[in-house]
Design a protein around this motif. Structure first.
Motif, PDB file in Angstrom:
ATOM      1  N   LEU A   8       0.835  -1.204   0.000  1.00 64.14           N
ATOM      2  CA  LEU A   8       0.000   0.000   0.000  1.00 64.14           C
ATOM      3  C   LEU A   8       0.870   1.254   0.000  1.00 64.14           C
ATOM      4  CD1 LEU A   8      -2.449  -1.101   2.831  1.00 64.14           C
ATOM      5  CD2 LEU A   8      -2.914  -1.154   0.374  1.00 64.14           C
ATOM      6  N   GLN A   9       0.267   2.390  -0.359  1.00 61.20           N
ATOM      7  CA  GLN A   9       0.976   3.672  -0.286  1.00 61.20           C
ATOM      8  C   GLN A   9       1.443   3.950   1.143  1.00 61.20           C
ATOM      9  OE1 GLN A   9       1.992   5.866  -2.593  1.00 61.20           O
ATOM     10  NE2 GLN A   9       1.276   4.471  -4.202  1.00 61.20           N
ATOM     11  N   LEU A  10       0.612   3.586   2.105  1.00 61.09           N
ATOM     12  CA  LEU A  10       0.974   3.785   3.507  1.00 61.09           C
ATOM     13  C   LEU A  10       2.266   3.054   3.844  1.00 61.09           C
ATOM     14  CD1 LEU A  10       0.385   4.637   6.449  1.00 61.09           C
ATOM     15  CD2 LEU A  10      -1.034   2.580   6.654  1.00 61.09           C
ATOM     16  N   GLN A  11       2.417   1.844   3.311  1.00 63.14           N
ATOM     17  CA  GLN A  11       3.616   1.059   3.594  1.00 63.14           C
ATOM     18  C   GLN A  11       4.846   1.625   2.893  1.00 63.14           C
ATOM     19  OE1 GLN A  11       1.712  -2.539   2.390  1.00 63.14           O
ATOM     20  NE2 GLN A  11       1.148  -3.134   4.479  1.00 63.14           N
ATOM     21  N   HIS A  12       4.647   2.287   1.764  1.00 63.43           N
ATOM     22  CA  HIS A  12       5.749   3.018   1.127  1.00 63.43           C
ATOM     23  C   HIS A  12       6.228   4.145   2.053  1.00 63.43           C
ATOM     24  CE1 HIS A  12       5.514   0.816  -2.545  1.00 63.43           C
ATOM     25  NE2 HIS A  12       4.353   1.335  -2.962  1.00 63.43           N
ATOM     26  N   CYS A  13       5.276   4.848   2.656  1.00 59.47           N
ATOM     27  CA  CYS A  13       5.617   5.951   3.571  1.00 59.47           C
ATOM     28  C   CYS A  13       6.381   5.438   4.792  1.00 59.47           C
ATOM     29  CB  CYS A  13       4.343   6.672   4.015  1.00 59.47           C
ATOM     30  SG  CYS A  13       3.461   7.506   2.681  1.00 59.47           S
ATOM     31  N   ILE A  14       5.947   4.301   5.314  1.00 63.16           N
ATOM     32  CA  ILE A  14       6.642   3.706   6.466  1.00 63.16           C
ATOM     33  C   ILE A  14       8.075   3.352   6.088  1.00 63.16           C
ATOM     34  CG2 ILE A  14       6.689   1.735   8.044  1.00 63.16           C
ATOM     35  CD1 ILE A  14       3.630   1.669   7.882  1.00 63.16           C
ATOM     36  N   THR A  15       8.271   2.843   4.888  1.00 67.81           N
ATOM     37  CA  THR A  15       9.608   2.503   4.405  1.00 67.81           C
ATOM     38  C   THR A  15      10.509   3.732   4.363  1.00 67.81           C
ATOM     39  OG1 THR A  15       8.672   0.727   3.052  1.00 67.81           O
ATOM     40  CG2 THR A  15      10.903   1.457   2.509  1.00 67.81           C
ATOM     41  N   VAL A  16       9.958   4.844   3.905  1.00 68.38           N
ATOM     42  CA  VAL A  16      10.730   6.102   3.845  1.00 68.38           C
ATOM     43  C   VAL A  16      11.161   6.533   5.240  1.00 68.38           C
ATOM     44  CG1 VAL A  16      10.594   8.556   3.294  1.00 68.38           C
ATOM     45  CG2 VAL A  16       9.679   6.883   1.692  1.00 68.38           C
ATOM     46  N   VAL A  17      10.255   6.437   6.212  1.00 66.64           N
ATOM     47  CA  VAL A  17      10.576   6.846   7.578  1.00 66.64           C
ATOM     48  C   VAL A  17      11.673   5.957   8.165  1.00 66.64           C
ATOM     49  CG1 VAL A  17       9.680   7.084   9.924  1.00 66.64           C
ATOM     50  CG2 VAL A  17       8.289   7.818   7.982  1.00 66.64           C
ATOM     51  N   ILE A  18      11.597   4.662   7.927  1.00 70.33           N
ATOM     52  CA  ILE A  18      12.632   3.743   8.426  1.00 70.33           C
ATOM     53  C   ILE A  18      13.993   4.097   7.815  1.00 70.33           C
ATOM     54  CG2 ILE A  18      13.427   1.350   8.484  1.00 70.33           C
ATOM     55  CD1 ILE A  18      10.492   0.488   8.463  1.00 70.33           C
ATOM     56  N   ALA A  19      14.006   4.347   6.514  1.00 71.03           N
ATOM     57  CA  ALA A  19      15.254   4.682   5.824  1.00 71.03           C
ATOM     58  C   ALA A  19      15.840   5.988   6.350  1.00 71.03           C
ATOM     59  CB  ALA A  19      15.014   4.769   4.319  1.00 71.03           C
ATOM     60  N   LEU A  20      14.979   6.992   6.556  1.00 71.27           N
ATOM     61  CA  LEU A  20      15.445   8.274   7.086  1.00 71.27           C
ATOM     62  C   LEU A  20      16.003   8.123   8.503  1.00 71.27           C
ATOM     63  CD1 LEU A  20      12.635  10.727   5.877  1.00 71.27           C
ATOM     64  CD2 LEU A  20      15.048  10.767   5.194  1.00 71.27           C
ATOM     65  N   GLY A  21      15.327   7.296   9.315  1.00 66.27           N
ATOM     66  CA  GLY A  21      15.802   7.077  10.678  1.00 66.27           C
ATOM     67  C   GLY A  21      17.172   6.425  10.705  1.00 66.27           C
ATOM     68  N   LEU A  22      17.371   5.396   9.877  1.00 65.96           N
ATOM     69  CA  LEU A  22      18.668   4.719   9.802  1.00 65.96           C
ATOM     70  C   LEU A  22      19.739   5.677   9.297  1.00 65.96           C
ATOM     71  CD1 LEU A  22      20.487   2.218   9.866  1.00 65.96           C
ATOM     72  CD2 LEU A  22      19.624   1.626   7.585  1.00 65.96           C
ATOM     73  N   PHE A  23      19.413   6.444   8.270  1.00 65.09           N
ATOM     74  CA  PHE A  23      20.361   7.403   7.695  1.00 65.09           C
ATOM     75  C   PHE A  23      20.759   8.451   8.728  1.00 65.09           C
ATOM     76  CE2 PHE A  23      21.135  10.827   4.308  1.00 65.09           C
ATOM     77  CZ  PHE A  23      22.429  10.392   4.089  1.00 65.09           C
TER      78      PHE A  23
END
Length: 499
Positions: A237-252
């Motif tokens: 879902l689009q929502l899960q794409h957004c969650i992926t972005v947040v995880i990536a930003l947090g790790l970065f």
């Protein structure tokens, strides 16, 4: 000035310097009480290693390099060429616990930094010099080093020297002149403040190891999420794409903070460009995280494919929050080394706190409306998910309020930053809380083989605001099914949810 501040007020004049290698570029002295004073910095320093140990080469110190003082020509012309000492500047280093050992008081009045005729009679200090009372634990402290002008010279230099630190504490450095003729003094040079493990200030040092652990935690979350993400990528879902972005930003962000601190610890410098970049990534991550929570609360990705007419309002709030957070973090971190927070932060924290409060109000208002709609439709699976999300969010808000109260108490009861060794926990808590809430969202909305199938399955028949209805009538998302089939899918939905 007619009045003189008390000795502890010296600590309030600490200014933000560029790095752990403190640079002084034509910095001027200020009139403070009956003295002229320049703050050289304030940092928590851990005592040197015990000689003979495996790491005995690592030692703590404050080093003075290329320190030069300049006085005005008018001040120099008041003396003869033959004068040996025509102006005294004193370099004072003291631990926060010994702050009352600098300065004195005559007849119970306000404390003076410099020795006056009355204090010279009462306390035996030398008139025209800084009042120094030996520490109860070490008679050699506070440290006072003298630098003198000679003849009519416009400048004088301090010999390069190093003061070893053998006791863990919050140390303060001041350059002070008690000579009224030296008004307008300026200074060039640098000082190096070093802990046994590097140049990173004591308050920041534990955060470097903390960011290693946070990076590992994000890596674990990222691997777990990515596995599910790739396993069911056709149903994402689009929502899960957004969650992926947040995880990536947090790790970065965690990785960038570690390398920024590691560079700072190794070199003693903190480039403005690098720190600004790290701070910007952090501001983006916090902004996107909050907008994600707000969007989930509105039912985005579960009950509706878009936010419709509310999209522009959400984006406007996000931009405003990003700007406020960016300004606050730049003030807090960029170009800052001292273990004392800048006064500017107190002003910038207000709009950031106001926006956070507004976001929380909007989130819970939207969440309440979403729960009512789910309950009216008797969508038990989604209702259960949103109730868990609501409870988790409530716990996070309560924890935040309690922690803010503790933070206010911590700072109010430690005006001289003597508890600097545990101050890193204040910063670490917010990263841990954000990570915990992100884990909850990942758990509740993890990718599964039926994500698309039941995401908007109850969409028809719902009653939304006019503004929201317009967005939902533009099209029907892939995988939507009619209400007539809902009874047959209840058991299957329960199974999908458990996956």
């Amino acid at each position: 000035m007619a009045s003189s501040p008390s000795s502890p007020l010296l600590l309030t004049f600490v200014s933000s310097i560029n790095a752990s290698i403190h640079l002084y570029d034509h910095q001027g002295f200020r009139e403070v009480g009956n003295s002229y004073l320049l703050s050289g910095g304030s940092e928590g320093i851990v005592a040197s290693s015990t000689p003979g140990t495996a790491i005995s080469h690592a030692h703590s110190f404050i080093r003075f390099e290329n320190i030069t003082f300049w006085r005005s020509k008018e001040a120099a012309d008041q003396h003869s060429d033959m004068g040996h000492s025509t102006g005294l500047i004193q370099v004072v280093i003291f631990e926060a616990a010994d702050r009352d050992n600098i300065g004195g008081s005559a007849y119970g009045g306000q404390r003076s930094i410099c020795c006056t005729p009355d204090l010279a009679k009462l306390e035996g200090c030398k008139q025209g010099e800084v009042i120094r009372i030996p520490s109860a634990t070490d008679i050699n402290w506070p440290i006072v080093l003298n630098v003198q002008f000679s003849g009519k010279s416009l400048s004088t230099s301090m010999a390069n020297s190093e003061v070893p630190i053998t006791k863990t504490g919050m140390y303060n450095l001041f350059f002070i002149s008690c000579d009224p003729k030296l008004k307008g003094l300026v200074m060039n040079g640098k000082t190096l403040w070093k802990n046994p493990d590097g140049y990173l200030p004591g308050r920041m040092a534990p955060l470097m190891k903390f960011y290693v652990y946070m990076s590992l935690a994000y890596v674990l979350l990222c691997v777990t999420w990515f596995f599910q993400y790739m396993r069911f990528w056709k149903d994402i879902l689009q929502l899960q794409h957004c969650i992926t972005v947040v995880i990536a930003l947090g790790l970065f962000e965690m990785i960038l903070w570690y390398f920024e601190f590691e560079n700072f610890n190794r070199t003693g410098t903190r480039p403005v460009g690098i720190t600004t970049w790290v701070v910007t990534v952090g501001a983006v991550r916090r902004t996107v995280s909050r907008l994600l929570i707000l969007s989930v609360s509105m039912g985005y990705g579960v009950m509706r494919p878009t936010l419709g007419g509310l999209t522009s309002k959400v984006l406007l709030l996000g931009i405003t929050y990003f700007v406020a957070t960016e300004l606050l973090d730049i003030t807090e971190y960029v170009g800052t080394i001292n273990d004392v927070s800048g006064r500017a932060r107190l002003f910038l924290v207000l709009p950031d706190a106001f926006l956070d409060a507004f976001l929380i109000l909007w989130i819970f208002t939207s969440l309440s409306k979403t729960l009512e709609q789910l309950q009216a439709k008797r969508s038990s699976v989604k209702l259960d998910t949103y109730r868990k999300f609501s409870n988790s969010l409530a716990v996070a808000v309560i924890a935040s309020v309690v922690w803010i109260g503790y933070e206010v108490y911590f700072k109010a009861t430690d005006p001289f930053n003597e508890r600097w060794q545990s101050a890193w926990i204040i910063t670490a808590f917010w990263d841990i809380l954000a990570f915990g809430l992100l884990c909850v969202i990942c758990y509740l909305w993890a990718p599964s083989q039926s994500s698309q199938r039941y995401a908007y399955s109850d969409e028809k028949g719902e009653e939304f605001d006019d503004e929201e209805t317009q967005s939902l009538t533009r099209g029907k998302p892939e995988g939507d099914i009619s209400l007539a089939k809902q009874d047959n899918l209840e058991d299957e939905e329960e199974e999908d949810k458990r996956e």
